[in-house]
Design a protein around this motif. Structure first.
Motif, PDB file in Angstrom:
ATOM      1  N   CYS A   1      -9.934  20.051 -31.790  1.00  0.00           N
ATOM      2  CA  CYS A   1      -9.228  20.602 -30.875  1.00  0.00           C
ATOM      3  C   CYS A   1     -10.052  21.036 -29.372  1.00  0.00           C
ATOM      4  CB  CYS A   1      -8.270  21.789 -31.066  1.00  0.00           C
ATOM      5  SG  CYS A   1      -6.741  21.204 -32.293  1.00  0.00           S
ATOM      6  N   ALA A   2     -11.239  21.087 -29.957  1.00  0.00           N
ATOM      7  CA  ALA A   2     -12.405  21.563 -28.840  1.00  0.00           C
ATOM      8  C   ALA A   2     -12.295  20.527 -27.749  1.00  0.00           C
ATOM      9  CB  ALA A   2     -13.724  21.698 -29.668  1.00  0.00           C
ATOM     10  N   PHE A   3     -12.271  19.217 -28.101  1.00  0.00           N
ATOM     11  CA  PHE A   3     -12.270  18.361 -27.054  1.00  0.00           C
ATOM     12  C   PHE A   3     -10.971  18.359 -25.990  1.00  0.00           C
ATOM     13  CE2 PHE A   3     -14.729  16.065 -30.565  1.00  0.00           C
ATOM     14  CZ  PHE A   3     -15.998  16.208 -29.663  1.00  0.00           C
ATOM     15  N   ALA A   4     -10.123  18.945 -26.338  1.00  0.00           N
ATOM     16  CA  ALA A   4      -8.893  19.242 -25.404  1.00  0.00           C
ATOM     17  C   ALA A   4      -9.211  20.053 -24.276  1.00  0.00           C
ATOM     18  CB  ALA A   4      -7.580  19.864 -25.973  1.00  0.00           C
ATOM     19  N   VAL A   5     -10.514  20.717 -24.282  1.00  0.00           N
ATOM     20  CA  VAL A   5     -10.987  21.744 -23.477  1.00  0.00           C
ATOM     21  C   VAL A   5     -11.642  20.921 -22.371  1.00  0.00           C
ATOM     22  CG1 VAL A   5     -12.374  23.894 -22.640  1.00  0.00           C
ATOM     23  CG2 VAL A   5     -10.727  23.553 -24.948  1.00  0.00           C
ATOM     24  N   ARG A   6     -11.160  20.523 -21.096  1.00  0.00           N
ATOM     25  CA  ARG A   6     -11.741  19.763 -20.133  1.00  0.00           C
ATOM     26  C   ARG A   6     -11.801  20.262 -18.863  1.00  0.00           C
ATOM     27  NH1 ARG A   6      -8.938  13.884 -21.599  1.00  0.00           N
ATOM     28  NH2 ARG A   6      -9.645  13.737 -23.789  1.00  0.00           N
ATOM     29  N   PHE A   7     -12.720  19.899 -17.990  1.00  0.00           N
ATOM     30  CA  PHE A   7     -12.790  20.588 -16.734  1.00  0.00           C
ATOM     31  C   PHE A   7     -13.086  19.535 -15.782  1.00  0.00           C
ATOM     32  CE2 PHE A   7     -14.724  23.580 -19.593  1.00  0.00           C
ATOM     33  CZ  PHE A   7     -14.166  24.682 -19.260  1.00  0.00           C
ATOM     34  N   SER A   8     -12.340  19.762 -14.608  1.00  0.00           N
ATOM     35  CA  SER A   8     -12.389  18.607 -13.553  1.00  0.00           C
ATOM     36  C   SER A   8     -13.800  18.764 -12.773  1.00  0.00           C
ATOM     37  CB  SER A   8     -11.279  19.285 -12.289  1.00  0.00           C
ATOM     38  OG  SER A   8     -12.051  20.290 -11.653  1.00  0.00           O
TER      39      SER A   8
ATOM     40  N   VAL B   1     -18.529  22.722 -24.360  1.00  0.00           N
ATOM     41  CA  VAL B   1     -17.481  21.951 -25.394  1.00  0.00           C
ATOM     42  C   VAL B   1     -18.117  21.228 -26.619  1.00  0.00           C
ATOM     43  CG1 VAL B   1     -15.392  20.282 -25.382  1.00  0.00           C
ATOM     44  CG2 VAL B   1     -15.809  21.787 -23.596  1.00  0.00           C
ATOM     45  N   GLN B   2     -19.188  20.468 -26.470  1.00  0.00           N
ATOM     46  CA  GLN B   2     -19.788  19.698 -27.196  1.00  0.00           C
ATOM     47  C   GLN B   2     -20.518  20.288 -28.438  1.00  0.00           C
ATOM     48  OE1 GLN B   2     -22.172  17.202 -24.947  1.00  0.00           O
ATOM     49  NE2 GLN B   2     -20.592  16.025 -24.076  1.00  0.00           N
ATOM     50  N   PHE B   3     -20.953  21.503 -28.095  1.00  0.00           N
ATOM     51  CA  PHE B   3     -21.574  22.468 -29.077  1.00  0.00           C
ATOM     52  C   PHE B   3     -20.523  23.086 -30.113  1.00  0.00           C
ATOM     53  CE2 PHE B   3     -23.139  26.444 -30.491  1.00  0.00           C
ATOM     54  CZ  PHE B   3     -23.999  26.037 -31.457  1.00  0.00           C
ATOM     55  N   LEU B   4     -19.417  23.324 -29.350  1.00  0.00           N
ATOM     56  CA  LEU B   4     -18.320  24.259 -30.153  1.00  0.00           C
ATOM     57  C   LEU B   4     -17.697  23.252 -31.127  1.00  0.00           C
ATOM     58  CD1 LEU B   4     -16.177  26.328 -30.378  1.00  0.00           C
ATOM     59  CD2 LEU B   4     -14.864  25.364 -28.547  1.00  0.00           C
TER      60      LEU B   4
ATOM     61  N   GLY C   1     -23.622  31.649 -28.854  1.00  0.00           N
ATOM     62  CA  GLY C   1     -23.851  31.966 -27.588  1.00  0.00           C
ATOM     63  C   GLY C   1     -24.607  31.308 -26.785  1.00  0.00           C
ATOM     64  N   TYR C   2     -26.088  31.535 -27.548  1.00  0.00           N
ATOM     65  CA  TYR C   2     -27.267  30.905 -26.934  1.00  0.00           C
ATOM     66  C   TYR C   2     -27.137  29.625 -26.725  1.00  0.00           C
ATOM     67  CZ  TYR C   2     -32.193  29.681 -26.582  1.00  0.00           C
ATOM     68  OH  TYR C   2     -33.379  29.122 -25.917  1.00  0.00           O
ATOM     69  N   PHE C   3     -26.815  28.691 -27.609  1.00  0.00           N
ATOM     70  CA  PHE C   3     -26.835  27.259 -27.634  1.00  0.00           C
ATOM     71  C   PHE C   3     -25.714  26.905 -26.713  1.00  0.00           C
ATOM     72  CE2 PHE C   3     -29.265  27.415 -31.778  1.00  0.00           C
ATOM     73  CZ  PHE C   3     -29.951  26.471 -31.358  1.00  0.00           C
ATOM     74  N   SER C   4     -24.715  27.757 -26.513  1.00  0.00           N
ATOM     75  CA  SER C   4     -23.609  27.406 -25.446  1.00  0.00           C
ATOM     76  C   SER C   4     -24.172  27.507 -24.166  1.00  0.00           C
ATOM     77  CB  SER C   4     -22.407  28.267 -25.716  1.00  0.00           C
ATOM     78  OG  SER C   4     -21.355  27.969 -24.811  1.00  0.00           O
TER      79      SER C   4
ATOM     80  N   GLY D   1     -19.219  32.324 -31.378  1.00  0.00           N
ATOM     81  CA  GLY D   1     -19.777  32.754 -30.256  1.00  0.00           C
ATOM     82  C   GLY D   1     -19.866  31.565 -29.251  1.00  0.00           C
ATOM     83  N   ALA D   2     -19.403  30.128 -29.639  1.00  0.00           N
ATOM     84  CA  ALA D   2     -19.604  29.331 -28.586  1.00  0.00           C
ATOM     85  C   ALA D   2     -17.913  29.125 -28.055  1.00  0.00           C
ATOM     86  CB  ALA D   2     -19.756  27.863 -29.541  1.00  0.00           C
TER      87      ALA D   2
END
Length: 456
Positions: A416-423, A314-317, A298-301, A356-357
């Motif tokens: 699959c983490a890279f599927a999480v995107r934000f506008s 997302v990248q850290f996850l 969580g801290y690194f997130s 945590g991430a």
């Protein structure tokens, strides 16, 4: 749902503020849930002999212990949106304590299986823990707060492996047989869970400014109806493909942790010919990493978010999950006890950092349906454990082979983490909220006289 007066700092020794009081009670409640949820796991060598269970039967009980939690986690998140986390948690703890105490009445594979199935419902406590922390802490620390409460809660998976054999040994030392001892030992976590449910109801509240009922009556938050009802919030969350991407991601980290909690003691007992207490102690090391590992995630997130925004989270996850999978593959190939312990600890570190991430991202997915998002993602963890359970019930696969295939699956799921995107708009809005939280924290520091001296 935007709530006011969220904490911008984590002050561990502050028990007067409702935010920190909730922080401590929610991780403690989740921690104690592990004693009920997995208290029987380190005693399975005795239960196996008592109830004459074979490997397939044990595999089915592992699946049962996490299967029902998938459904309950789907339900519990929207219930938090509707009734508030305080009443939802208190009810789950008190009702969930009953099958924990009742498992000692099992006298066959079928009754033991049903008891483990019923006990699995208390695993939904995780969703409430993450929900309650999310509504109490501001964006600059919410990732760390979520990871710490979940991590110290998950720590229960390690302490359970160590403490339950000691409780069992203490009861047997009174003169009862081992077959009676494991049954009596499970009464202890059941009683503790019931007491914790009462304490949670008495000493917490739903949000920094009060319970949801009072806030709705005052017009501070919208009424629970239409899209803000339990079913409405679930539909909103379920339509978002990113939520299901995190569902898979969480299956690959928390699902793996649940699986290890179930099989670690018996794995070391069988694979390295250890006694029950030693196997439980070593297995407990996996869960004990939660003392700091999930908090690190969580801290690194949060840290990546300050430099790269939501995309940094997302990248850290991805990074944490990918390394977890590689470490699990290496662990599965260790035939020397010392090396197995070392690689398990490394694997545990990245597993819990990935968890945590994951929940460093959840509070930003959909604030109008936070409970439903947390519920769906949390259910992913148990769905992953159910899927992994089938690897360990087969007579054709050894435990080490099952762990190898599980590690390969984690590596694949990490992408699959890279599927999480934000506008860009969402990114800008969250950057502004993060800056506001950081500014509020700085102002609070100045007001408290803790400002740094200006260098000469």
């Amino acid at each position: 749902m935007e709530l006011a007066n969220k904490a911008t700092r984590i002050r561990l020794f502050d028990l007067r503020s409702v935010q920190m009081r909730t922080f401590h009670l929610t991780w403690l409640a989740f921690h104690l849930c592990f004693f009920g949820w997995f208290g029987i796991a380190p005693l399975m060598a005795v239960v196996r002999e008592d109830l004459q269970l074979d490997k397939s039967m044990i595999g089915w009980t592992i699946i049962a212990s996490v299967a029902i939690t998938v459904l309950v986690r789907f339900i519990i998140g929207p219930l938090c949106d509707k009734f508030g986390p305080r009443r939802t948690y208190a009810t789950l703890l008190t009702v969930g304590s009953l099958p924990v105490m009742g498992i000692g009445l099992a006298d066959s594979f079928e009754t033991f299986l049903l008891a483990r199935l019923a006990i699995g419902a208390i695993g939904a406590s995780f969703v409430i823990t993450q929900y309650h922390t999310s509504v109490m802490f501001a964006p600059n620390v919410v990732g760390t707060a979520n990871a710490t409460t979940a991590g110290w809660g998950n720590l229960g998976g390690g302490t359970t492996q160590i403490v339950m054999p000691l409780i069992f040994a203490a009861i047997v030392s009174l003169g009862v047989s081992e077959f009676v001892g494991w049954r009596l030992a499970m009464v202890v976590p059941g009683v503790i869970l019931f007491a914790m449910g009462v304490a949670y109801y008495l000493f917490t509240q739903d949000a920094p400014d009060g319970d949801y009922d009072a806030l709705r009556a005052a017009g501070v938050i919208p009424p629970s109806k239409a899209e803000r009802s339990s079913w409405g919030s679930f539909k909103v969350a379920a339509k978002d493909y990113r939520v299901w991407a995190l569902f898979i991601v969480y299956a690959a980290c928390f699902g793996v942790e649940l699986t290890i909690n179930n099989i670690a003691a018996i794995y070391f007992f069988d694979e390295f010919s250890l006694d029950l207490k030693t196997a439980g102690l070593i297995a407990g090391l996996f869960g004990l990493m939660n003392l700091f590992a999930r908090t690190l995630g969580g801290y690194f997130s949060d840290l990546f978010a300050r430099n790269r925004g939501l995309r940094g989270r997302v990248q850290f996850l991805f990074l944490a999950l990918f390394v977890e999978g590689v470490a699990l593959i290496v662990f599965s190939q260790m035939g020397v006890l010392a090396m197995a312990i070392v690689t398990m600890i490394v694997f545990s570190l990245f597993t819990q950092m990935a968890e945590g991430a994951t929940f460093g991202l959840v509070p930003f997915m959909n604030k109008k349906a936070l409970g439903a998002v947390a519920g769906i993602v949390g259910a992913g963890g148990n769905a992953g454990a159910v899927a992994a359970g089938f690897l360990f019930k087969s007579e054709d696969l050894s435990y080490s082979e099952g762990l190898f295939f599980l590690g390969c699956a984690v590596v694949v799921c990490s992408f699959c983490a890279f599927a999480v995107r934000f506008s860009d708009q969402t990114q800008a809005e969250e950057d502004a909220l993060l800056k506001a939280a950081l500014d509020a924290r700085e102002a609070e520091s100045h007001a408290s006289g803790h400002e740094r001296p200006v260098p000469a």
